[in-house]
Write a protein that holds these residues in place. Sequence first.
Motif, short mmCIF file in Angstrom:
data_model
loop_
_atom_site.label_atom_id
_atom_site.label_comp_id
_atom_site.label_asym_id
_atom_site.label_seq_id
_atom_site.Cartn_x
_atom_site.Cartn_y
_atom_site.Cartn_z
N UNK A 115 -5.90 4.27 3.47
CA UNK A 115 -6.68 3.13 3.57
C UNK A 115 -7.06 2.81 4.87
N UNK A 116 -6.19 2.85 5.81
CA UNK A 116 -6.60 2.51 7.22
C UNK A 116 -7.79 3.56 7.81
N UNK A 167 0.92 -1.14 -0.01
CA UNK A 167 -0.06 -0.11 0.00
C UNK A 167 0.83 1.32 0.00
N UNK A 168 2.19 1.14 0.32
CA UNK A 168 3.15 2.12 0.42
C UNK A 168 2.48 3.62 1.20
N UNK A 185 -1.51 -6.45 3.23
CA UNK A 185 -0.33 -5.51 3.60
C UNK A 185 0.49 -5.80 4.81
N UNK A 186 -0.41 -6.27 5.83
CA UNK A 186 0.33 -6.67 7.17
C UNK A 186 1.15 -7.94 7.07
#
Length: 151
Positions: free
Chosen positions: A12-13, A5-6, A79-80
């Motif tokens: 996004x979060x 996600x960079x 992403x995590x």
Amino acid sequence: MVGFLGATYDWVKAAHVIFVIFWMAGLFMLPRYLIYHQEGLADPADAARWVERETKLRAIILTPAMIVVWVLGLALALNAGIADDVPGLGWLHAKLAIVLLLSGYHGWAVGYAKKLARGQAGVSNKALRMMNEIPALATALIVILVIVKPF
């Protein structure tokens, strides 16, 4: 956190949290609507108004918010590193399990609203009132998992 996600990760979060709030608002409202709807089944005009309210709530807030929550949440989980067996994500697996159960509850509530729209009540008012607390309990557990990360 960088991941795929960079620089968009924080956006996004933030969007995920915003849509979680919308979804939870809908999940707090719909069960209460179901209680009032069920209590008003004897009056066709009242019941029709509840059908209209429930339909709007589902179409405008509840279901679209849930879809966005899942899309953004899965992006954050990927992403995590959830798909890469990154250690220390037990809390995330537990969170996803609770969100899956909450999605099932969402589906049940939508289905029950449709049953009530046909005039079919199958759950007691007392049981509906108790089930009304499910979203609050799930939310508390999810917040604890995300903030505390106990495992």
